[in-house]
Design a protein around this motif. Structure first.
Motif, PDB file in Angstrom:
ATOM      1  N   PRO A   1     -10.461  -2.601   2.432  1.00  7.31           N
ATOM      2  CA  PRO A   1     -11.195  -3.609   2.543  1.00  7.31           C
ATOM      3  C   PRO A   1     -10.615  -4.877   2.497  1.00  7.31           C
ATOM      4  CG  PRO A   1     -11.503  -2.681   0.276  1.00  7.31           C
ATOM      5  CD  PRO A   1     -10.805  -1.567   1.502  1.00  7.31           C
ATOM      6  N   GLU A   2      -9.481  -4.993   1.606  1.00  5.72           N
ATOM      7  CA  GLU A   2      -8.596  -6.007   1.538  1.00  5.72           C
ATOM      8  C   GLU A   2      -8.224  -6.498   2.782  1.00  5.72           C
ATOM      9  OE1 GLU A   2      -5.553  -2.437   1.167  1.00  5.72           O
ATOM     10  OE2 GLU A   2      -7.966  -3.041   0.784  1.00  5.72           O
ATOM     11  N   TRP A   3      -7.984  -5.952   3.865  1.00 10.01           N
ATOM     12  CA  TRP A   3      -7.545  -6.333   5.272  1.00 10.01           C
ATOM     13  C   TRP A   3      -8.282  -7.188   6.257  1.00 10.01           C
ATOM     14  CZ3 TRP A   3      -4.443  -1.175   6.226  1.00 10.01           C
ATOM     15  CH2 TRP A   3      -3.106  -1.240   5.253  1.00 10.01           C
TER      16      TRP A   3
ATOM     17  N   THR B   1      -5.227   9.630   2.043  1.00  9.61           N
ATOM     18  CA  THR B   1      -3.892   9.228   2.085  1.00  9.61           C
ATOM     19  C   THR B   1      -3.879   7.733   2.792  1.00  9.61           C
ATOM     20  OG1 THR B   1      -3.139  11.194   1.963  1.00  9.61           O
ATOM     21  CG2 THR B   1      -1.458   9.427   2.546  1.00  9.61           C
ATOM     22  N   LEU B   2      -3.768   6.765   2.265  1.00  8.16           N
ATOM     23  CA  LEU B   2      -3.938   5.436   2.845  1.00  8.16           C
ATOM     24  C   LEU B   2      -2.733   4.886   3.488  1.00  8.16           C
ATOM     25  CD1 LEU B   2      -6.150   3.665   0.091  1.00  8.16           C
ATOM     26  CD2 LEU B   2      -7.029   5.078   2.227  1.00  8.16           C
ATOM     27  N   GLU B   3      -2.727   4.267   4.579  1.00  5.96           N
ATOM     28  CA  GLU B   3      -1.704   3.657   5.217  1.00  5.96           C
ATOM     29  C   GLU B   3      -1.487   2.466   4.400  1.00  5.96           C
ATOM     30  OE1 GLU B   3       1.192   2.996   6.917  1.00  5.96           O
ATOM     31  OE2 GLU B   3       0.416   4.527   8.083  1.00  5.96           O
ATOM     32  N   THR B   4      -0.099   2.084   4.341  1.00  4.34           N
ATOM     33  CA  THR B   4       0.248   0.649   3.736  1.00  4.34           C
ATOM     34  C   THR B   4       0.661  -0.519   4.585  1.00  4.34           C
ATOM     35  OG1 THR B   4       2.778   1.241   3.676  1.00  4.34           O
ATOM     36  CG2 THR B   4       1.246   1.885   1.952  1.00  4.34           C
ATOM     37  N   ASP B   5       0.602  -0.240   5.910  1.00  7.93           N
ATOM     38  CA  ASP B   5       0.857  -1.243   6.904  1.00  7.93           C
ATOM     39  C   ASP B   5      -0.351  -1.463   7.866  1.00  7.93           C
ATOM     40  OD1 ASP B   5       1.952  -2.678   8.897  1.00  7.93           O
ATOM     41  OD2 ASP B   5       3.283  -1.207   9.706  1.00  7.93           O
ATOM     42  N   PRO B   6      -0.904  -2.671   7.576  1.00  5.75           N
ATOM     43  CA  PRO B   6      -2.154  -2.988   8.595  1.00  5.75           C
ATOM     44  C   PRO B   6      -2.009  -2.784   9.983  1.00  5.75           C
ATOM     45  CG  PRO B   6      -1.281  -4.741   7.627  1.00  5.75           C
ATOM     46  CD  PRO B   6      -0.438  -3.787   7.104  1.00  5.75           C
TER      47      PRO B   6
ATOM     48  N   LYS C   1      -0.258  -0.720  11.891  1.00  5.46           N
ATOM     49  CA  LYS C   1      -0.386   0.754  12.061  1.00  5.46           C
ATOM     50  C   LYS C   1      -1.834   1.386  11.959  1.00  5.46           C
ATOM     51  CE  LYS C   1       4.248   2.506  10.586  1.00  5.46           C
ATOM     52  NZ  LYS C   1       4.580   3.667   9.558  1.00  5.46           N
ATOM     53  N   VAL C   2      -2.702   0.579  11.285  1.00  3.22           N
ATOM     54  CA  VAL C   2      -4.055   0.882  11.419  1.00  3.22           C
ATOM     55  C   VAL C   2      -4.638   0.258  12.557  1.00  3.22           C
ATOM     56  CG1 VAL C   2      -6.211   0.609  10.187  1.00  3.22           C
ATOM     57  CG2 VAL C   2      -4.291   0.960   8.861  1.00  3.22           C
ATOM     58  N   LYS C   3      -4.229  -1.230  12.879  1.00  8.27           N
ATOM     59  CA  LYS C   3      -4.562  -1.787  14.067  1.00  8.27           C
ATOM     60  C   LYS C   3      -4.340  -1.153  15.310  1.00  8.27           C
ATOM     61  CE  LYS C   3      -4.610  -6.395  11.955  1.00  8.27           C
ATOM     62  NZ  LYS C   3      -4.129  -7.673  12.102  1.00  8.27           N
ATOM     63  N   GLU C   4      -2.888  -0.615  15.398  1.00  6.50           N
ATOM     64  CA  GLU C   4      -2.654   0.450  16.337  1.00  6.50           C
ATOM     65  C   GLU C   4      -3.704   1.550  16.588  1.00  6.50           C
ATOM     66  OE1 GLU C   4       1.547   1.580  16.116  1.00  6.50           O
ATOM     67  OE2 GLU C   4       2.297  -0.603  16.178  1.00  6.50           O
TER      68      GLU C   4
ATOM     69  N   HIS D   1     -12.670  -5.952   9.982  1.00  4.95           N
ATOM     70  CA  HIS D   1     -14.159  -6.206  10.737  1.00  4.95           C
ATOM     71  C   HIS D   1     -13.963  -7.388  11.316  1.00  4.95           C
ATOM     72  CE1 HIS D   1     -14.817  -7.636   6.876  1.00  4.95           C
ATOM     73  NE2 HIS D   1     -15.990  -8.439   7.310  1.00  4.95           N
ATOM     74  N   ARG D   2     -13.154  -8.253  11.016  1.00  5.17           N
ATOM     75  CA  ARG D   2     -12.966  -9.601  11.148  1.00  5.17           C
ATOM     76  C   ARG D   2     -11.611 -10.072  12.350  1.00  5.17           C
ATOM     77  NH1 ARG D   2     -13.437 -12.987   5.763  1.00  5.17           N
ATOM     78  NH2 ARG D   2     -15.771 -12.575   5.483  1.00  5.17           N
ATOM     79  N   TRP D   3     -11.009  -8.881  12.496  1.00  8.02           N
ATOM     80  CA  TRP D   3      -9.732  -8.771  13.657  1.00  8.02           C
ATOM     81  C   TRP D   3     -10.390  -9.187  14.930  1.00  8.02           C
ATOM     82  CZ3 TRP D   3      -7.606  -3.943  15.918  1.00  8.02           C
ATOM     83  CH2 TRP D   3      -6.284  -3.947  16.545  1.00  8.02           C
TER      84      TRP D   3
END
Length: 212
Positions: free
Chosen positions: A111-113, A72-77, A79-82, A116-118
């Motif tokens: 992959p689209e976000w 189940t993938l998150e739609t808000d990047p 939230k993933v960063k948090e 790894h470059r953040w």
């Protein structure tokens, strides 16, 4: 961009109309004429067909990009960063190896976000690598690709120009020095020191992500 969006809308509408026409024809033959029941059944099966097509397209995209098929993938990047920041600041239950494994899954699933470059991840990654490479007598680090000795220059995730991690680290409620914060006996590094830390080219999900 607007032209591309209009094109996709036109294609989608065309597919919907074609599918509806097909189901309407089936209903027409079964009902032997145009009826209200046949009309609504055509709409219902058109919606079902469209949902099924979307699901198939999603599965194909996930398989092509190495994304977990049933995740189940998150739609808000953000939230993933948090979530990533929490792990980087407070550690992972399985230590740094567990953190790397989870980040690997995140990179593969989103992959689209290009996470790894953040800059926050790059800062943390450089901080951790620098700490471990400074103590080769403690940390057995190897390149994941071939098991050779770890070399920063061969690691596509290591950025020597990454910002200082301290500016992103959590605020400390009490004073202690860096040696305590990065204790070599802490759970965050114990696994790496004991088992050897497989790093480098193989880390970060698929090659098509790291080589962009």
């Amino acid at each position: 961009m607007k032209k591309n969006n209009s094109g996709w809308c036109l294609v989608t509408l065309s597919i919907l109309l074609a599918v509806y026409a097909g189901w309407f024809y089936v209903a027409y033959r079964m009902q032997r004429g145009i009826t209200a029941t046949g009309f609504f059944l055509s709409i219902f099966f058109t919606i079902c067909t469209f949902v099924a097509l979307c699901a198939v397209i999603e599965l194909i995209w996930r398989h092509k990009n190495g994304v977990d098929l049933l995740a189940t993938l998150e739609t808000d990047p953000e939230k993933v960063k948090e979530h990533m920041l929490f792990i980087m600041q407070w550690g992972h239950p399985e230590g740094i190896v567990g953190a790397m494994r989870e980040f690997n899954e995140i990179f593969r699933n989103y992959p689209e976000w290009n996470l790894h470059r953040w800059e926050v991840f790059r800062a943390w990654y450089k901080h951790e690598i620098d700490h471990m490479t400074e103590k080769p007598d403690i940390y057995v680090m190897k390149m994941k690709a071939d098991g050779s000795s770890y070399i920063k220059e061969n690691d596509p995730l290591y950025d020597s120009d990454a910002p200082d991690w301290d500016q992103f680290d959590r605020d400390h409620s009490h004073d202690y020095d860096d040696d305590e914060a990065l204790s070599d006996s802490s759970p965050n590094h114990k696994t790496a020191a004991t088992d050897g830390f497989m790093m480098g080219v193989g880390f970060g999900a698929a090659d098509n992500i790291l080589n962009k």
